[in-house]
Every structure is written in structure tokens, then in C-alpha cells.
Design an enzyme around this catalytic site. Structure first.
Site, PDB file in Angstrom:
ATOM      1  N   GLU A 284     -13.190 -11.394   4.166  1.00  0.00           N
ATOM      2  CA  GLU A 284     -13.471 -12.342   5.192  1.00  0.00           C
ATOM      3  C   GLU A 284     -14.807 -11.871   5.970  1.00  0.00           C
ATOM      4  O   GLU A 284     -15.727 -12.670   6.084  1.00  0.00           O
ATOM      5  CB  GLU A 284     -12.349 -12.679   6.061  1.00  0.00           C
ATOM      6  N   TRP A 287     -17.393 -12.780   3.546  1.00  0.00           N
ATOM      7  CA  TRP A 287     -17.678 -14.146   3.562  1.00  0.00           C
ATOM      8  C   TRP A 287     -19.163 -14.432   4.602  1.00  0.00           C
ATOM      9  O   TRP A 287     -19.959 -15.059   4.487  1.00  0.00           O
ATOM     10  CB  TRP A 287     -16.585 -15.153   3.806  1.00  0.00           C
ATOM     11  N   TRP A 315     -22.436 -42.336   1.876  1.00  0.00           N
ATOM     12  CA  TRP A 315     -21.479 -41.974   2.918  1.00  0.00           C
ATOM     13  C   TRP A 315     -21.143 -43.301   3.490  1.00  0.00           C
ATOM     14  O   TRP A 315     -21.927 -44.120   3.647  1.00  0.00           O
ATOM     15  CB  TRP A 315     -21.785 -41.096   3.818  1.00  0.00           C
ATOM     16  N   ASN A 350      -8.537 -21.281  10.493  1.00  0.00           N
ATOM     17  CA  ASN A 350      -9.315 -21.442   9.134  1.00  0.00           C
ATOM     18  C   ASN A 350      -8.594 -22.669   8.144  1.00  0.00           C
ATOM     19  O   ASN A 350      -9.132 -23.474   7.772  1.00  0.00           O
ATOM     20  CB  ASN A 350      -9.276 -20.217   8.435  1.00  0.00           C
ATOM     21  N   TRP A 368     -20.587 -34.575   5.967  1.00  0.00           N
ATOM     22  CA  TRP A 368     -20.183 -33.717   6.533  1.00  0.00           C
ATOM     23  C   TRP A 368     -21.179 -33.028   7.643  1.00  0.00           C
ATOM     24  O   TRP A 368     -20.422 -32.413   8.830  1.00  0.00           O
ATOM     25  CB  TRP A 368     -19.994 -32.439   5.364  1.00  0.00           C
ATOM     26  N   TRP A 391     -18.651 -25.959   6.039  1.00  0.00           N
ATOM     27  CA  TRP A 391     -18.677 -27.367   5.609  1.00  0.00           C
ATOM     28  C   TRP A 391     -19.086 -27.642   4.359  1.00  0.00           C
ATOM     29  O   TRP A 391     -18.694 -28.698   3.766  1.00  0.00           O
ATOM     30  CB  TRP A 391     -19.363 -28.105   6.759  1.00  0.00           C
TER      31      TRP A 391
HETATM   32  P1  FAD Z   1     -10.149 -13.700  10.630  1.00  0.00           P
HETATM   33  O1  FAD Z   1      -9.354 -14.300   9.648  1.00  0.00           O
HETATM   34  O2  FAD Z   1      -9.446 -12.723  11.400  1.00  0.00           O
HETATM   35  O3  FAD Z   1     -11.486 -13.119   9.923  1.00  0.00           O
HETATM   36  C1  FAD Z   1     -12.290 -11.927  10.325  1.00  0.00           C
HETATM   37  C2  FAD Z   1     -13.618 -12.370  10.522  1.00  0.00           C
HETATM   38  O4  FAD Z   1     -14.192 -12.843   9.524  1.00  0.00           O
HETATM   39  C3  FAD Z   1     -13.696 -13.431  11.341  1.00  0.00           C
HETATM   40  O5  FAD Z   1     -13.732 -13.177  12.938  1.00  0.00           O
HETATM   41  C4  FAD Z   1     -15.185 -14.312  11.203  1.00  0.00           C
HETATM   42  O6  FAD Z   1     -16.107 -13.533  11.928  1.00  0.00           O
HETATM   43  C5  FAD Z   1     -15.263 -13.905   9.558  1.00  0.00           C
HETATM   44  N1  FAD Z   1     -14.961 -14.877   8.696  1.00  0.00           N
HETATM   45  C6  FAD Z   1     -13.544 -15.132   8.472  1.00  0.00           C
HETATM   46  N2  FAD Z   1     -13.451 -16.232   7.599  1.00  0.00           N
HETATM   47  C7  FAD Z   1     -14.813 -16.843   7.209  1.00  0.00           C
HETATM   48  C8  FAD Z   1     -15.569 -17.624   6.523  1.00  0.00           C
HETATM   49  N3  FAD Z   1     -14.765 -18.443   5.645  1.00  0.00           N
HETATM   50  N4  FAD Z   1     -16.683 -17.689   6.591  1.00  0.00           N
HETATM   51  C9  FAD Z   1     -17.480 -16.826   7.418  1.00  0.00           C
HETATM   52  N5  FAD Z   1     -16.852 -15.987   8.219  1.00  0.00           N
HETATM   53  C10 FAD Z   1     -15.556 -15.818   8.286  1.00  0.00           C
HETATM   54  N6  FAD Z   1     -16.276 -19.173  11.315  1.00  0.00           N
HETATM   55  C11 FAD Z   1     -17.114 -18.809  12.539  1.00  0.00           C
HETATM   56  O7  FAD Z   1     -17.331 -17.705  12.744  1.00  0.00           O
HETATM   57  N7  FAD Z   1     -17.878 -19.889  13.099  1.00  0.00           N
HETATM   58  C12 FAD Z   1     -17.945 -21.144  12.576  1.00  0.00           C
HETATM   59  O8  FAD Z   1     -18.566 -21.764  13.264  1.00  0.00           O
HETATM   60  C13 FAD Z   1     -17.148 -21.597  11.658  1.00  0.00           C
HETATM   61  N8  FAD Z   1     -17.015 -22.848  11.318  1.00  0.00           N
HETATM   62  C14 FAD Z   1     -16.184 -23.174  10.128  1.00  0.00           C
HETATM   63  C15 FAD Z   1     -16.121 -24.439   9.727  1.00  0.00           C
HETATM   64  C16 FAD Z   1     -15.422 -24.752   8.549  1.00  0.00           C
HETATM   65  C17 FAD Z   1     -15.567 -26.209   8.167  1.00  0.00           C
HETATM   66  C18 FAD Z   1     -14.610 -23.719   7.872  1.00  0.00           C
HETATM   67  C19 FAD Z   1     -13.674 -24.162   6.631  1.00  0.00           C
HETATM   68  C20 FAD Z   1     -14.553 -22.387   8.180  1.00  0.00           C
HETATM   69  C21 FAD Z   1     -15.512 -22.216   9.254  1.00  0.00           C
HETATM   70  N9  FAD Z   1     -15.262 -20.810  10.000  1.00  0.00           N
HETATM   71  C22 FAD Z   1     -16.228 -20.604  11.011  1.00  0.00           C
HETATM   72  C23 FAD Z   1     -14.671 -19.619   9.002  1.00  0.00           C
HETATM   73  C24 FAD Z   1     -13.341 -19.310   9.751  1.00  0.00           C
HETATM   74  O9  FAD Z   1     -12.626 -20.648   9.882  1.00  0.00           O
HETATM   75  C25 FAD Z   1     -13.404 -18.649  11.009  1.00  0.00           C
HETATM   76  O10 FAD Z   1     -14.188 -17.379  11.121  1.00  0.00           O
HETATM   77  C26 FAD Z   1     -11.942 -17.961  11.243  1.00  0.00           C
HETATM   78  O11 FAD Z   1     -10.912 -19.163  11.339  1.00  0.00           O
HETATM   79  C27 FAD Z   1     -12.120 -17.408  12.739  1.00  0.00           C
HETATM   80  O12 FAD Z   1     -10.558 -16.823  13.069  1.00  0.00           O
HETATM   81  P2  FAD Z   1     -10.402 -15.233  12.975  1.00  0.00           P
HETATM   82  O13 FAD Z   1     -11.371 -14.590  13.783  1.00  0.00           O
HETATM   83  O14 FAD Z   1      -9.032 -15.061  13.635  1.00  0.00           O
HETATM   84  O15 FAD Z   1     -10.467 -14.676  11.470  1.00  0.00           O
END
Ligand code: FAD
Ligand code: FO1
Length: 477
Positions: A284, A287, A315, A350, A368, A391
């Protein structure tokens, strides 16, 4: 010219493990921090009260850290291109240091500030800090180009050696502290509240702001949940993720520190199973870096779809449907629960971000970019690269090689919220409805009426067919 160096903080709101600050500190004993409240950012229409509240709380904590280290963090409130050079001149600073960022706005802002400073004979020095691997460090072997597909990027990313956390102001005693009057004359102000800036947020934040709180959250996650991450992370009713996203966005924790903690957990783990779980979490983090390097190299991502045919997607953009989605009134319980979570705490799990994004685009046929913007107006972790990447992935308009992905809200709820725990938490009006109805979304009409819950606003099957039809049209197939 004095030996004073200004360190300009933006999304690195910490003292520990800060590359640029460490470089400044190495060059001079006299380092003063500055943060500029930027009207270009704060007066935009994509700002969330929860996010500004987290940021201001973190600035407050950072001021205390600086004070404890014998120095100070000055606050300015003006356009950086004007305010930063003016402050540097007023303090007779020899140099201004800061960490680079990947965002298009950041690049433009930083270039202007740099040019103005250099015209005044003030040096500029920059570092990469927010990523384990800076943009350009990982390029395709065949063509030396940025990766546009995650899996090969990840394969390279995970095996490259990573820097250790850097020490900064540990030995900070004796740093410069300016007289209050000098600071004020140079334009510094007291830190306003988020409310003063027009962003009232009365609810609790998901995690406390500031550097110390972020370190504690990381430690707690590594003790509690990292070993089961792969199994738990998909269940929105389970507290199975780190909640570090806002800390990663605003840099209240250094990414090297985050990585080091995951490696420590990996080294302590006693089974292949645990190692796998930890690696999924590290993925993650990759990512996050993948989307940031994509934004750096393809800044147009910020303005629209990566896939060209999608620019003409027909759309529907029905604004009544959009409002129902925003307010959690679609009649699809898993979607509505998720939107209420977002609206209430400024964060969404997420799995649910993917469900609601698929629903907005593929069921409601809404562009979107409207969802992307709404998320930025609500998320306390809202981040251009991650949000835009998420997105575009969900809308099938991005770099992802497997483009057409349509989530069925009922199957998602059955799989990931099988007891309806999450749905009941965020839709308390449905707390007495049978689980079977909650997860399938097929709530009998009389029960719906009794609970004051709306009927489904669209038919999933029909909309799915319609989306596919339009999708074939734009692809010319
Ligand atoms: P954990 O699961 O603990 O992950 C650890 C860290 O990895 C996160 O804190 C984050 O920094 C990073 N991370 C995790 N998943 C992703 C991912 N898919 N993409 C990029 N980084 C990731 N994340 C954001 O930080 N800001 C946003 O604005 C954002 N918008 C999103 C919009 C959509 C439509 C989707 C599908 C995902 C988005 N995410 C975003 C990614 C993800 O949902 C969040 O990072 C995550 O839910 C944060 O919770 P956590 O810190 O407990 O994550
Ligand atoms: N950075 C700043 O330097 N000044 C600000 O006033 C500021 C506000 C802000 C509000 C919301 C948000 O999500 C981020 C904010 N940031 C701010 C950080 C911002 O991400 C970076 O400055 C980027 O480099 C801008 O591209």
C-alpha cells in the site's frame, strides 16, 4: 549576510526524519522554520474542514517541537511567492531550504519562489523527502520511462534499498530564537485556528494531529494489526488498517520511519503468513508512491482521464442523483453507510471508497471528477495523487490495464460486511432490519417506510448494462 537558514515546511510537518531540515541543520546551527498559510490553497473549493483542522493542529504541535528544540516555527499568511522571499530578506537569511513535492501547483509555486530568492542573492536548496524512491529513480528497464502499470513498478520498488530515518534537531539546543518583535516585523503572525480560516470542524479527528501522535499510531498499528493486515483490511467494520493516511499526507511522520517500523515487524514475525500480511501493507505504501510518481510525470492526470477515449464519455451527470450519493440517500445501504462515515468523520474505509466510486460512475453515470472533488471537500487525508489515482482506477479511466471493473454493491456487502455491522453503525435507522435485507439491499417496502429509508434510486443491473453500452461506444467497439 547572516548564517541563518530558513526551512520552509509544507507537507512535512515534523522535525524528526526530515531530509530537508536535516540538510539545513548540517549547514548551520541557526535554523528557523516557516509555514506559509497559502490563500491559493486555502481559498480553493476542494478543501475539507477536517483536513485543515488536522493541518492546523499539526502546526501547533510543530511550533511546540521547535520551541522545545530552542528554535521556532514562524507562520505567514500570504502568497508564498511574495511572503517567503520577503521573510528571507527581512531576516537577512543566507538560504531557504525546502522539500520538493510532486503536485503541479507545488512545482509552479516552488519555481516562482526559487527565482525570486535567487534574484535577491539568497540560496535555495531542495531535497526529496516524502517518498522512499523519488520520481525518476524507478524507470522501465526497456525504455527508461516512468511506469504506468503498478505490478512491475512494485516488483522493482520493493527490492531497492531504502534510506534510514535521518536525525535532525536532536542536538538542537542553541538554535536561533528570534525576538518576537523581529519576527512580527518580518511578517510572522500567531497561528490562527481552522475556524478562523473558515473551516469549522467540531467532530473528533480520526487520529490526533502532530508528530508525536503519528508515531504512536504507527507503533500501535505495528503491535495490533499489521500481522493480520491482509485478512482484516477489507472489512470496513473491523479496525484493521493503520489510519496513517493524513499523517502520510501532511508528513507528520517520515516515510523512512514508517518503512523502518514495517521492516522491524517483518523481522520479528515468526511465520510466512505474517510476513505476507506485512508485505501487503508495504504494498500500500508502494501504491502511494506509484500514484505520486504518476502525478509528477503526467500532471495532466489532475485535469482529467488518462485514457483519451474517456474524455468524451457521455456521462448523465444528474445532479439530484449526485446529491443523493453525497448525502447517503441512494437506497443502497453499503453505499449510504460509507457516505455517512465520510460526512461524519472525514475518513472512509478503502473498500468502501472503491464501492462508492464504482457506484457513482457505473450506476449513476456521473463523471468521476465530481466524486473526486467531493472527496477532497470531505476527506481529512485528501491527497491529489492518491485520490485522483483511486478515482481513475474506479472509473476505469486511468492507467490500470484491467479497465472495466464494476462493483455489485450487494455482493460487496455480503462479502465484506456479512453481519451488517458497518451498515448498522453508520445507518442507525436500519439497526433493527434483518442482516439479509441489509446486505442484499432488498429491504421490504413497509420496513423501509417504517425506518424512513429511501427505495433504491437506480436499478444496478440496468445501469450496469447502460454503462457497458456507453463504454463500448467511446472505445469504438
Ligand atoms: P492503510 O491500509 O493502513 O495503508 C497504509 C498507507 O498506505 C495509507 O495511510 C496511505 O498513505 C497509503 N495507501 C493505502 N492505500 C492506498 C492507495 N490505494 N493509494 C494510495 N495510497 C494508499 N488515500 C489517501 O491518502 N488520500 C486520498 O485522498 C485517497 N482517496 C482515495 C479515493 C478512492 C476513490 C480510493 C479507492 C482510494 C483513495 N485513497 C486515498 C487510498 C486509500 O483508501 C486510503 O489511503 C486508506 O483508506 C487510508 O487508510 P489507512 O491509513 O488506514 O490505510
Ligand atoms: N501547504 C502550505 O504550504 N500552505 C497551506 O496553506 C496549505 C494548505 C493546505 C490545505 C489542504 C491541504 O490538503 C493541503 C494544504 N497544504 C498547504 C499542503 C499542500 O499539500 C502542499 O503545500 C502542496 O505542495 C501543494 O501542492
Amino acid at each position: 549576510m547572516s548564517d541563518l537558514i530558513l526551512f520552509w515546511h509544507r507537507r512535512d510537518l515534523r522535525i524528526s526524519d526530515n531530509m530537508g531540515l536535516a540538510a539545513a541543520r548540517q549547514q548551520s546551527q541557526k535554523v528557523v522554520g516557516v509555514f506559509c498559510l497559502d490563500p491559493n490553497l486555502l481559498e480553493g473549493d476542494d478543501i475539507a474542514p477536517a483536513r485543515v483542522t488536522y493541518m492546523i493542529g499539526s502546526l501547533d504541535a510543530l511550533q511546540q517541537r521547535y520551541a522545545a528544540a530552542g528554535s521556532q516555527l514562524l507562520i505567514l499568511h500570504d502568497r508564498p511567492s511574495q511572503a517567503i522571499p520577503a521573510l528571507a530578506s527581512a531576516l537577512n537569511a543566507q538560504a531557504v531550504f525546502w522539500n520538493w513535492d510532486v503536485e503541479p501547483y507545488a512545482k509552479e509555486r516552488d519555481e516562482q519562489v526559487k527565482l525570486t530568492l535567487e534574484a535577491k542573492g539568497i540560496a535555495v536548496q531542495n531535497s526529496w523527502d516524502q517518498l522512499l524512491h523519488a520520481p525518476g529513480e524507478i524507470l522501465t528497464k526497456s525504455a527508461d520511462e516512468p511506469y504506468t502499470v503498478f505490478t512491475p513498478f512494485w516488483k522493482r520498488w520493493k527490492d531497492l534499498p531504502k534510506a534510514e530515518p535521518v536525525e535532525t534537531l536532536k542536538d538542537a539546543e542553541g538554535l536561533t530564537r528570534l525576538e518576537k518583535q523581529t519576527a512580527q516585523e518580518a511578517g510572522a503572525i500567531d497561528l490562527p485556528s481552522a475556524k478562523d480560516l473558515g473551516y469549522a470542524w467540531d467532530n473528533e479527528l480520526l487520529i490526533l494531529p502532530g508528530e508525536k501522535a503519528a508515531e504512536e499510531v504507527l507503533e500501535e498499528f505495528c503491535d495490533r494489526a499489521i500481522n493480520d493486515y491482509q485478512e482484516q483490511r477489507n472489512f470496513p467494520g473491523v479496525d484493521g488498517t493503520s489510519k496513517l493516511s493524513a499523517a502520510n499526507k501532511f508528513g507528520t511522520i517520515g516515510i523512512r520511519t514508517v518503512w523502518e517500523a514495517s521492516v522491524r515487524a517483518y523481522n520479528l514475525s515468526r511465520s510466512d503468513e505474517t510476513c505476507k500480511n506485512i508485505q501487503v501493507w508495504q504494498q500500500e505504501l508502494a501504491w502511494r508512491e506509484f500514484y505520486q510518481q504518476a502525478m509528477y510525470f503526467f500532471p495532466d492526470l489532475a485535469n482529467g482521464p488518462y485514457r483519451e477515449p474517456f474524455q468524451d464519455f457521455p456521462w448523465e451527470n444528474d445532479q439530484e442523483l449526485f446529491l443523493a450519493w453525497c448525502e447517503g440517500r441512494t437506497g443502497y445501504p453499503i453505499v449510504d453507510a460509507a457516505m455517512r462515515q465520510l460526512n461524519t468523520i472525514g475518513w472512509m474505509h478503502n473498500r468502501c471508497r472503491m464501492i462508492v466510486a464504482s457506484f457513482l460512475t457505473k450506476d449513476l453515470l456521473i463523471n468521476w471528477q465530481q466524486g473526486e472533488k467531493y472527496f477532497m471537500q470531505k476527506l481529512y487525508d485528501g491527497d491529489l495523487s492518491a485520490n485522483n489515482g483511486g478515482w481513475q482506477w474506479s472509473a476505469s479511466s486511468g492507467m490500470d490495464p484491467k479497465p472495466l471493473r464494476i462493483f455489485n454493491p450487494a455482493s460487496q456487502a455480503q462479502k465484506f460486511d456479512p453481519e451488517g455491522e458497518y451498515i448498522r453503525q453508520w445507518l442507525p435507522e436500519l439497526s433493527s432490519v434483518e442482516t439479509e435485507y441489509l446486505v442484499t439491499g432488498k429491504i421490504p417496502e413497509d420496513e423501509r417506510d417504517y425506518c424512513g429509508y429511501p427505495a433504491p434510486i437506480v436499478d444496478h443491473k440496468q445501469q450496469q448494462r447502460e454503462f457497458k453500452r456507453r463504454y463500448q461506444q467511446v472505445r469504438g467497439g
